[in-house]
Motif scaffolding. Structure first.
Motif, PDB file in Angstrom:
ATOM      1  N   VAL A 199      -2.767   4.089   7.204  1.00  0.00           N
ATOM      2  CA  VAL A 199      -3.270   2.759   7.546  1.00  0.00           C
ATOM      3  C   VAL A 199      -3.297   2.666   9.062  1.00  0.00           C
ATOM      4  O   VAL A 199      -2.338   3.069   9.736  1.00  0.00           O
ATOM      5  CB  VAL A 199      -2.364   1.641   6.966  1.00  0.00           C
ATOM      6  CG1 VAL A 199      -2.755   0.278   7.507  1.00  0.00           C
ATOM      7  CG2 VAL A 199      -2.417   1.640   5.451  1.00  0.00           C
ATOM      8  N   TRP A 238      -7.542  -2.651   0.745  1.00  0.00           N
ATOM      9  CA  TRP A 238      -7.242  -1.209   0.772  1.00  0.00           C
ATOM     10  C   TRP A 238      -7.812  -0.542  -0.478  1.00  0.00           C
ATOM     11  O   TRP A 238      -8.450   0.508  -0.407  1.00  0.00           O
ATOM     12  CB  TRP A 238      -5.731  -0.989   0.874  1.00  0.00           C
ATOM     13  CG  TRP A 238      -5.354   0.447   0.871  1.00  0.00           C
ATOM     14  CD1 TRP A 238      -5.357   1.301   1.945  1.00  0.00           C
ATOM     15  CD2 TRP A 238      -4.946   1.219  -0.254  1.00  0.00           C
ATOM     16  NE1 TRP A 238      -4.977   2.550   1.538  1.00  0.00           N
ATOM     17  CE2 TRP A 238      -4.707   2.527   0.195  1.00  0.00           C
ATOM     18  CE3 TRP A 238      -4.752   0.922  -1.598  1.00  0.00           C
ATOM     19  CZ2 TRP A 238      -4.288   3.539  -0.648  1.00  0.00           C
ATOM     20  CZ3 TRP A 238      -4.327   1.935  -2.445  1.00  0.00           C
ATOM     21  CH2 TRP A 238      -4.101   3.230  -1.961  1.00  0.00           C
ATOM     22  N   SER A 257     -11.484  -0.064  -0.266  1.00  0.00           N
ATOM     23  CA  SER A 257     -11.901   1.092   0.543  1.00  0.00           C
ATOM     24  C   SER A 257     -11.895   2.362  -0.297  1.00  0.00           C
ATOM     25  O   SER A 257     -12.759   3.222  -0.132  1.00  0.00           O
ATOM     26  CB  SER A 257     -11.025   1.253   1.789  1.00  0.00           C
ATOM     27  OG  SER A 257      -9.743   1.760   1.461  1.00  0.00           O
ATOM     28  N   ILE A 277       0.845  -1.203   0.000  1.00  0.00           N
ATOM     29  CA  ILE A 277       0.000   0.000   0.000  1.00  0.00           C
ATOM     30  C   ILE A 277       0.878   1.251   0.000  1.00  0.00           C
ATOM     31  O   ILE A 277       0.483   2.289  -0.496  1.00  0.00           O
ATOM     32  CB  ILE A 277      -0.934  -0.007   1.237  1.00  0.00           C
ATOM     33  CG1 ILE A 277      -1.903  -1.183   1.154  1.00  0.00           C
ATOM     34  CG2 ILE A 277      -1.654   1.323   1.409  1.00  0.00           C
ATOM     35  CD1 ILE A 277      -2.620  -1.479   2.458  1.00  0.00           C
ATOM     36  N   LYS A 309      -3.789  -5.627   0.077  1.00  0.00           N
ATOM     37  CA  LYS A 309      -3.756  -4.556  -0.931  1.00  0.00           C
ATOM     38  C   LYS A 309      -5.129  -4.420  -1.608  1.00  0.00           C
ATOM     39  O   LYS A 309      -5.614  -3.310  -1.831  1.00  0.00           O
ATOM     40  CB  LYS A 309      -2.672  -4.856  -1.971  1.00  0.00           C
ATOM     41  CG  LYS A 309      -2.598  -3.862  -3.113  1.00  0.00           C
ATOM     42  CD  LYS A 309      -2.000  -2.541  -2.688  1.00  0.00           C
ATOM     43  CE  LYS A 309      -1.920  -1.520  -3.794  1.00  0.00           C
ATOM     44  NZ  LYS A 309      -0.765  -1.583  -4.623  1.00  0.00           N
ATOM     45  N   TYR A 313      -8.826   2.646   5.986  1.00  0.00           N
ATOM     46  CA  TYR A 313      -8.424   1.246   5.975  1.00  0.00           C
ATOM     47  C   TYR A 313      -7.682   0.883   7.256  1.00  0.00           C
ATOM     48  O   TYR A 313      -6.831   1.642   7.724  1.00  0.00           O
ATOM     49  CB  TYR A 313      -7.536   0.931   4.768  1.00  0.00           C
ATOM     50  CG  TYR A 313      -7.150  -0.516   4.736  1.00  0.00           C
ATOM     51  CD1 TYR A 313      -8.101  -1.493   4.486  1.00  0.00           C
ATOM     52  CD2 TYR A 313      -5.862  -0.910   5.007  1.00  0.00           C
ATOM     53  CE1 TYR A 313      -7.768  -2.840   4.498  1.00  0.00           C
ATOM     54  CE2 TYR A 313      -5.509  -2.249   5.010  1.00  0.00           C
ATOM     55  CZ  TYR A 313      -6.468  -3.207   4.754  1.00  0.00           C
ATOM     56  OH  TYR A 313      -6.137  -4.528   4.778  1.00  0.00           O
TER      57      TYR A 313
END
Length: 182
Positions: free
Chosen positions: A82, A163, A166, A26, A160, A109
């Protein structure tokens, strides 16, 4: 260390590494966390290990709900945060999650370490941890689960993908990760 304990330690190490790889894919510029022995390997990577690098800010959230507020603000500022915490904190963050990022479509996330289950040494943990999926479902919060049913080599890509989901859906998404063997 007995065979069973060695096996669980190996599982924990492999899953922790997969979570690290997933978060690194990410490439967050902020990692917000709450201390947790279960997440020790993951947090060490970002606090003092190779994940502690220029351009990335890593800091402890005072509480989960404050983490949601800070993460939401970072998202609105165009940053890549994150959150990393354990599932028994989900109850703490519900009010802010459901009154800010969820209704205002802020992509947020978090990687959430599972607790409870066989081998859990803290009797208090079971009360919330065993109900996290139901709590998130009741709140309308999307979550994904990574545990023994998912091959560990799939964990990083799934993190990933969650994420990205989201961002695609413009809402909070959590990935529940069982680092302890279940």
């Amino acid at each position: 260390m007995g065979d069973g304990a060695a096996r669980l330690a190996a599982i924990h190490a492999a899953r922790s590494q997969a979570v690290i790889e997933g978060i690194e894919s990410i490439d967050p510029d902020f990692v917000l966390h709450l201390a947790s022995s279960t997440l020790g390997v993951v947090l060490d990577h970002f606090i003092t290990g190779p994940g502690a690098r220029p351009g990335r800010t890593v800091f402890a959230m005072p509480r989960e709900e404050e983490g949601v507020a800070v993460t939401s603000g970072l998202e609105l500022a165009g940053r890549r945060p994150v959150m990393v915490f354990q599932d028994n904190g989900v109850g703490n963050l519900l009010t802010v999650l459901l009154t800010f990022p969820q209704p205002y479509h802020v992509p947020l996330y978090g990687v959430v370490a599972r607790r409870g289950g066989l081998g859990e040494y803290n009797s208090m943990i079971h009360t919330v941890s065993e109900r996290v999926e139901a709590i998130l479902d009741a709140a309308g919060v999307r979550w994904f689960q990574l545990d023994a049913r998912t091959p560990v080599e799939s964990w990083a890509p799934e993190i990933k993908r969650a994420w990205t989901y989201s961002r695609t859906t413009h809402r909070p998404v959590f990935t529940l990760v069982n680092l302890m063997g279940g």
